[in-house]
Design a protein around this motif. Structure first.
Motif, PDB file in Angstrom:
ATOM      1  N   VAL A  14      30.317  33.405  -8.322  1.00 43.73           N
ATOM      2  CA  VAL A  14      29.611  34.309  -9.222  1.00 43.73           C
ATOM      3  C   VAL A  14      29.868  33.864 -10.660  1.00 43.73           C
ATOM      4  O   VAL A  14      31.014  33.621 -11.055  1.00 43.73           O
ATOM      5  CB  VAL A  14      30.074  35.762  -9.021  1.00 43.73           C
ATOM      6  CG1 VAL A  14      29.392  36.688 -10.028  1.00 43.73           C
ATOM      7  CG2 VAL A  14      29.774  36.218  -7.598  1.00 43.73           C
ATOM      8  N   VAL A  15      28.790  33.755 -11.444  1.00 36.56           N
ATOM      9  CA  VAL A  15      28.901  33.292 -12.829  1.00 36.56           C
ATOM     10  C   VAL A  15      28.114  34.235 -13.737  1.00 36.56           C
ATOM     11  O   VAL A  15      27.424  35.142 -13.280  1.00 36.56           O
ATOM     12  CB  VAL A  15      28.374  31.848 -12.978  1.00 36.56           C
ATOM     13  CG1 VAL A  15      29.269  30.867 -12.227  1.00 36.56           C
ATOM     14  CG2 VAL A  15      26.930  31.737 -12.474  1.00 36.56           C
ATOM     15  N   GLY A  16      28.209  33.990 -15.039  1.00 32.51           N
ATOM     16  CA  GLY A  16      27.525  34.828 -16.011  1.00 32.51           C
ATOM     17  C   GLY A  16      26.117  34.349 -16.305  1.00 32.51           C
ATOM     18  O   GLY A  16      25.757  34.201 -17.475  1.00 32.51           O
ATOM     19  N   GLY A  17      25.321  34.103 -15.281  1.00 33.49           N
ATOM     20  CA  GLY A  17      23.950  33.641 -15.461  1.00 33.49           C
ATOM     21  C   GLY A  17      23.813  32.149 -15.221  1.00 33.49           C
ATOM     22  O   GLY A  17      24.800  31.405 -15.124  1.00 33.49           O
ATOM     23  N   VAL A  18      22.565  31.687 -15.144  1.00 34.61           N
ATOM     24  CA  VAL A  18      22.294  30.275 -14.860  1.00 34.61           C
ATOM     25  C   VAL A  18      22.850  29.374 -15.951  1.00 34.61           C
ATOM     26  O   VAL A  18      23.366  28.290 -15.674  1.00 34.61           O
ATOM     27  CB  VAL A  18      20.785  30.048 -14.671  1.00 34.61           C
ATOM     28  CG1 VAL A  18      20.448  28.556 -14.621  1.00 34.61           C
ATOM     29  CG2 VAL A  18      20.292  30.724 -13.394  1.00 34.61           C
ATOM     30  N   ALA A  19      22.764  29.800 -17.204  1.00 35.19           N
ATOM     31  CA  ALA A  19      23.255  28.965 -18.301  1.00 35.19           C
ATOM     32  C   ALA A  19      24.734  28.642 -18.124  1.00 35.19           C
ATOM     33  O   ALA A  19      25.147  27.481 -18.226  1.00 35.19           O
ATOM     34  CB  ALA A  19      23.008  29.663 -19.636  1.00 35.19           C
ATOM     35  N   GLN A  20      25.536  29.657 -17.834  1.00 31.41           N
ATOM     36  CA  GLN A  20      26.958  29.387 -17.629  1.00 31.41           C
ATOM     37  C   GLN A  20      27.178  28.570 -16.361  1.00 31.41           C
ATOM     38  O   GLN A  20      28.025  27.679 -16.324  1.00 31.41           O
ATOM     39  CB  GLN A  20      27.752  30.693 -17.530  1.00 31.41           C
ATOM     40  CG  GLN A  20      29.254  30.430 -17.467  1.00 31.41           C
ATOM     41  CD  GLN A  20      30.074  31.670 -17.223  1.00 31.41           C
ATOM     42  OE1 GLN A  20      29.895  32.341 -16.215  1.00 31.41           O
ATOM     43  NE2 GLN A  20      30.965  31.984 -18.148  1.00 31.41           N
ATOM     44  N   GLY A  21      26.399  28.865 -15.324  1.00 31.37           N
ATOM     45  CA  GLY A  21      26.537  28.107 -14.094  1.00 31.37           C
ATOM     46  C   GLY A  21      26.295  26.623 -14.307  1.00 31.37           C
ATOM     47  O   GLY A  21      27.072  25.777 -13.840  1.00 31.37           O
TER      48      GLY A  21
END
Length: 456
Positions: free
Chosen positions: A166-173
């Motif tokens: 789990v990440v803070g959105g695609v950008a962070q991923g």
């Protein structure tokens, strides 16, 4: 129960939208106060001489926006906090401030406030106290389990909870993935051309040296990719941004072969996969080659970007490396929101919300496309089978910057494609329709046609 004065104009159509607009204004201006009970849908439909389904649609819209609440046994009432909502822009126009600025943005007025609030309440009432402590930086187990099941069922992904982070959105991923793949050095990454220009600084900062990958009517050009000497490729196969092209079956096979032949990785941004209108579902690439593809996704389009909740699905060793990198960065995502999303998925609320939004966005897309065909037939409309935006190819000689500026002044979310490509190309703009109510499409495009009449 309140009697309502709801004037409607039957000649212009969009009756449900008119009813919703009148009720919304009545709440905003205090004519309907918090707690006021509204007539049953059947009664109001009889009073207005419209079908009950039209009133149901209007009520559902206002429940989604948070103006009304609806509970079994209590009927439909004005929400307790509705009186504190912002007034409309001066002059009553719901244009630029309402539509937003990015063509890819969803209509946040449809965020399912009541259902999300119910999920948060359930979580706070049932979660153990130690769940609020520092948790697994890879995400709470309940959410990873629910997301893995959802992606297997809906996106045909090959995923288990242990290889999902789990990440803070695609950008962070994407940032975490690139940091892991690049290590202490730099990674040669192919990116689609045209593509999202806002991602490029993030990708470079995360350790990528970028090479441009041409896109045609079948998607990313894999033959050109072979000549780029890239270590990895970032693609949007479900609905390419900005062209809206779906990666063809032949190109999918070629891309898999490219990755396997050179021990390379494919970074799959599952962009706009939730919203398809005129085609069958297309499974993600990750399901075809889970050892070669890293899948990224989020709830930003389906729910709201502000939730900052997304996921990365990767081979086990890379997933563990991404999990460690997340822990070194910020110790993980907020746990209450994670538990709430898990509950929302488990109880079917997420699927129900997506079905509703597909219907609404299709209605808005259809209204925009029909208006463009009628008022600006010289513009070619592409990429409409899915997603929240259309790709408009302009006639030769038109200035895409000026067209985008004119559209923006009329309240449309529009951008010139020149910002998104590395070289010259035919003039085109991207226009988002998610925040353009169907009832406003015809008038807005008519006004745009008038503004552009000198350029025909």
């Amino acid at each position: 129960m309140a009697d309502l004065h709801v004037p409607i104009n039957r000649e212009i159509g969009g009756i449900a939208g008119q009813i919703a607009s009148e009720l919304r204004d009545a709440v905003r201006h205090g004519r309907l106060t918090p707690g006021t009970r509204l007539p049953a849908t059947r009664d109001l439909a009889a009073d207005l001489r419209v079908s009950r389904g039209v009133v149901v649609e209007a009520y559902e819209q206002l429940v989604a926006e948070g103006f009304l609440v609806s509970r079994v046994g209590s009927g439909t009432q004005v929400a307790p906090t509705a009186a504190h909502r912002a007034e409309p822009p001066p002059g009553g126009q719901d244009r630029a401030p309402y539509y937003g600025h990015r063509p890819t943005s969803p209509d946040l007025g449809f965020f399912p406030r009541e259902r999300w609030l119910a999920a948060v309440r359930h979580v706070l009432a049932t979660m153990p106290g130690d769940a609020l402590d520092y948790g697994d930086p890879g995400g709470v187990p309940e959410l990873r389990e629910e997301l893995a099941g959802y992606l297997r069922r809906v996106r045909a992904a090959d995923v288990r909870p242990e290889n999902l982070v789990v990440v803070g959105g695609v950008a962070q991923g994407l940032s975490l993935i690139l940091r892991v793949l690049a290590g202490p050095g730099r990674l040669r990454l192919a990116v689609e051309d045209p593509g999202s220009h806002r991602q490029l600084p993030l990708l470079r900062r995360a350790g990528a040296d970028l090479v441009r990958l041409p896109v045609d009517d079948q998607g990313a050009d894999v033959a050109a990719l072979r000549a780029r000497r890239a270590d990895a490729a970032l693609v949007t196969p479900a609905h390419q941004f900005p062209t809206g092209v779906v990666l063809s079956p032949a190109r999918r096979a070629e891309l898999m072969a490219w990755a396997r032949d050179g021990d390379r990785m494919i970074l799959e941004d599952d962009y706009d996969a939730e919203f398809r209108f005129d085609r069958d579902p297309v499974g993600c690439l990750q399901g075809l080659a889970p050892d070669r593809v890293i899948l990224s996704g989020s709830v930003s389009k389906a729910l709201a970007p502000g939730l900052r909740l997304g996921w990365v699905v990767a081979p086990a060793h890379l997933a563990e490396a991404v999990r460690r990198a997340r822990g070194e960065l910020d110790l993980g995502s907020p746990v209450i929101e994670q538990y709430a999303l898990a509950h929302f998925l488990r109880t079917g609320g997420y699927d129900k919300h997506l079905r509703r939004m597909r219907r609404e966005y299709r209605r808005r897309r259809d209204a925009l496309v029909e208006a463009l065909a009628r008022e600006l037939p010289e513009i070619r409309v592409r990429g409409i089978e899915a997603g929240l935006h259309v790709y408009l190819e302009l006639p030769e000689g038109w200035d895409e910057d000026r067209v985008a500026e004119a559209a923006t002044k009329l309240g449309l979310a529009a951008e010139p494609v020149g910002l998104m490509r590395s070289g010259d190309g035919p003039p085109a703009i991207v226009v988002g329709f998610a925040r353009l109510p169907a009832r406003r499409a015809a008038e807005t495009i008519r006004e745009l046609g008038t503004v552009l009449s000198g350029r025909r």
